[in-house]
Design a protein around this motif. Structure first.
Motif, PDB file in Angstrom:
ATOM      1  N   TRP A 197       0.833  -1.207   0.000  1.00 31.32           N
ATOM      2  CA  TRP A 197       0.000   0.000   0.000  1.00 31.32           C
ATOM      3  C   TRP A 197       0.861   1.248   0.000  1.00 31.32           C
ATOM      4  O   TRP A 197       0.504   2.260  -0.615  1.00 31.32           O
ATOM      5  CB  TRP A 197      -0.952  -0.012   1.191  1.00 31.32           C
ATOM      6  CG  TRP A 197      -1.896  -1.180   1.173  1.00 31.32           C
ATOM      7  CD1 TRP A 197      -2.080  -2.119   2.149  1.00 31.32           C
ATOM      8  CD2 TRP A 197      -2.786  -1.550   0.111  1.00 31.32           C
ATOM      9  NE1 TRP A 197      -3.017  -3.042   1.771  1.00 31.32           N
ATOM     10  CE2 TRP A 197      -3.472  -2.717   0.517  1.00 31.32           C
ATOM     11  CE3 TRP A 197      -3.072  -1.021  -1.145  1.00 31.32           C
ATOM     12  CZ2 TRP A 197      -4.422  -3.348  -0.274  1.00 31.32           C
ATOM     13  CZ3 TRP A 197      -4.014  -1.656  -1.950  1.00 31.32           C
ATOM     14  CH2 TRP A 197      -4.675  -2.792  -1.523  1.00 31.32           C
ATOM     15  N   VAL A 211       1.741   1.941  -3.616  1.00 32.95           N
ATOM     16  CA  VAL A 211       0.659   2.613  -4.336  1.00 32.95           C
ATOM     17  C   VAL A 211       0.622   4.102  -3.979  1.00 32.95           C
ATOM     18  O   VAL A 211       0.523   4.973  -4.843  1.00 32.95           O
ATOM     19  CB  VAL A 211      -0.694   1.951  -3.998  1.00 32.95           C
ATOM     20  CG1 VAL A 211      -1.853   2.739  -4.631  1.00 32.95           C
ATOM     21  CG2 VAL A 211      -0.710   0.505  -4.468  1.00 32.95           C
ATOM     22  N   ALA A 217      -4.256   4.234   0.835  1.00 34.40           N
ATOM     23  CA  ALA A 217      -4.064   4.035  -0.605  1.00 34.40           C
ATOM     24  C   ALA A 217      -5.342   4.350  -1.381  1.00 34.40           C
ATOM     25  O   ALA A 217      -5.298   4.934  -2.470  1.00 34.40           O
ATOM     26  CB  ALA A 217      -3.607   2.601  -0.885  1.00 34.40           C
ATOM     27  N   VAL A 222      -5.745   7.116  -4.441  1.00 31.71           N
ATOM     28  CA  VAL A 222      -6.189   6.764  -5.793  1.00 31.71           C
ATOM     29  C   VAL A 222      -7.518   7.441  -6.129  1.00 31.71           C
ATOM     30  O   VAL A 222      -7.721   7.888  -7.275  1.00 31.71           O
ATOM     31  CB  VAL A 222      -6.321   5.237  -5.925  1.00 31.71           C
ATOM     32  CG1 VAL A 222      -6.970   4.857  -7.260  1.00 31.71           C
ATOM     33  CG2 VAL A 222      -4.948   4.578  -5.808  1.00 31.71           C
TER      34      VAL A 222
END
Length: 444
Positions: free
Chosen positions: A359, A362, A416, A420
């Protein structure tokens, strides 16, 4: 953009990464698990410096680069413009000196007191008997000196001395890391951290003073009225500084607050694991951002002269290189963490789990793109990233508030998701609205 600047930044930040990797192996061997937790908690509290800095270094850097672009323009440029640039540079120097002196004092008093109380309550709650008070205060004093050093660093870098400043940082880091390793190996414990920071920032102060004297800032033109040429702090700098301060305040919650949070809710041992891996990712992020940072003066130059087409080209190139470097660097860390766990190496017990590192990978890649976009946007002497920072920080705070009793893997998965679903699309939207990539830049 000079290749020497990129090379110097990569070399300096590469050293920081390698020394950080070595420290990963030294910390578990020389500190107890509770001491490791306090070690990285101290570093997270020291990172509150970014809130006090409030992004003002970016303001001084971009303003200096813009005024220097006027001075370095063709001789046909009107003398009135050049005189105005001379005067504004001198005003920037004066404002920076006063501002960072106040910030360094405030940091020492406010963060020193807050951090002392926070760590003391956490240590007492766990019933730990550690001698941490004096090393902590020494670290706070060293960070205060670092803040004062920032009054001159952005001026030097705005004058194109990025490679020189990187070399100063490298020399200071070499001395600091040597002191840290020797101190930890000889049983200094938490003292080693404070001493190493003090040596680093003291060495930086000496080098910066010498470089500043060689800079030979231009004298104010006697024909230029001060009232016309001076930087208007309230009208020009304060609005941008206010927005940057909000972004950097939110940035602390995004990047650093999780370590004190983990200390409070999961204990010193877990805080040490999370803090150690965050240190690795932060060091790698500094290398990944080297090309991006070296491009900032060129961004400012293109914007100052209205060269929109090459601005878009260089941004695309810088972003692709940055993301590619991030994929390579973070994938290596993920593979190493997973391999250490599978092989049941002793060091794996001091590291966060492979799921947490996944994570973090990311998060790091999204941050690489966000950082590249923010560097371009801030070169306009604007800060359009504040709404993005607020939204992401709120997401992080809500995740920590709702997952206090959850395992640490779930917390980083939530982080994460925030990156995103919020940071990435909001940044793309902000970049498109700026018009820079469609060759329609705003007013500079």
């Amino acid at each position: 953009m000079k290749f020497s600047d990129v090379r110097a930044l990569i070399f300096q930040r590469g050293w920081i990464t390698l020394s950080g990797a070595a420290t990963i192996f030294i910390v578990p061997q020389t500190l107890t698990r509770p001491e490791q937790g306090l070690f990285f908690t101290f570093l997270s509290l020291a990172a509150i410096q970014s809130i006090f800095e409030a992004g003002i270094t970016s303001v001084f850097f971009n303003y200096t680069a813009h005024e220097r672009a006027v001075l370095s323009a063709s001789p046909e440029r009107e003398e009135a413009e050049r005189s105005r640039a001379h005067a504004r540079l001198l005003d920037l120097v004066k404002i920076a000196r006063r501002w960072f002196l106040v910030l360094s004092v405030l940091f020492a008093v406010l963060v020193g007191a807050f951090g002392f109380h926070f760590v003391q309550s956490s240590v007492q709650r766990e019933g730990l008997t550690l001698h941490w008070q004096t090393p902590y205060l020494l670290l706070i004093a060293a960070i205060s000196l670092s803040l004062f050093n920032l009054s001159r660093i952005p001026i030097l870098e705005g004058f194109g001395q990025i490679a020189d400043v990187a070399q100063y940082r490298l020399r200071s880091s070499l001395l600091s890391v040597a002191a840290l390793w020797i101190g930890m190996a000889t049983g200094w414990g938490l003292w080693a951290l404070g001493v190493s920071y003090l040596l680093q920032n003291g060495t930086m102060a000496v080098q910066i003073e010498r470089a500043y004297r060689r800079l030979e800032l231009p004298a104010r033109s006697p024909n230029a009225p001060a009232a016309v040429d001076a930087i208007n702090w309230r009208a020009e700098i304060l609005p941008l500084q206010f927005r940057l301060a909000g972004s950097y305040f939110c940035g602390y919650f995004i990047a650093q607050a999780v370590v004190p949070f983990t200390l409070h809710y999961h204990g010193a041992e877990t805080a040490g694991q999370v803090g150690l891996m965050l240190s690795v990712f932060n060091a790698l992020a500094a290398i990944v951002a080297s090309y991006m940072y070296a491009a900032a003066p060129k961004y400012a130059e293109y914007i100052a002269h209205g060269n929109a087409e090459p601005l878009a080209r260089i941004f695309t190139k810088v972003t692709l290189v940055t993301l590619g470097a991030g994929v390579l660097a973070y994938a290596l860390v993920l593979a190493g963490t997973y391999g250490a766990g599978r092989a049941e190496l002793s060091i794996s017990h001091r590291l966060a789990s492979a799921q947490v590192v996944l994570w973090m990978t990311v998060i790091g890649l999204v941050n690489a793109y966000v950082g590249s976009a923010a560097t371009l946007l801030r070169a306009q002497k604007k800060e359009p990233m504040l709404p993005v920072s607020i939204a992401v920080a709120l997401g992080y705070v809500l995740a920590m508030a709702s997952l206090q009793s959850a395992v640490i893997e779930h917390l980083f998965m939530a982080f994460a998701v925030v990156q995103v679903c919020i940071a990435l699309p909001f940044t793309i939207l902000t970049l498109r609205k700026s018009g820079l990539l469609s060759h329609q830049p705003g007013t500079t």
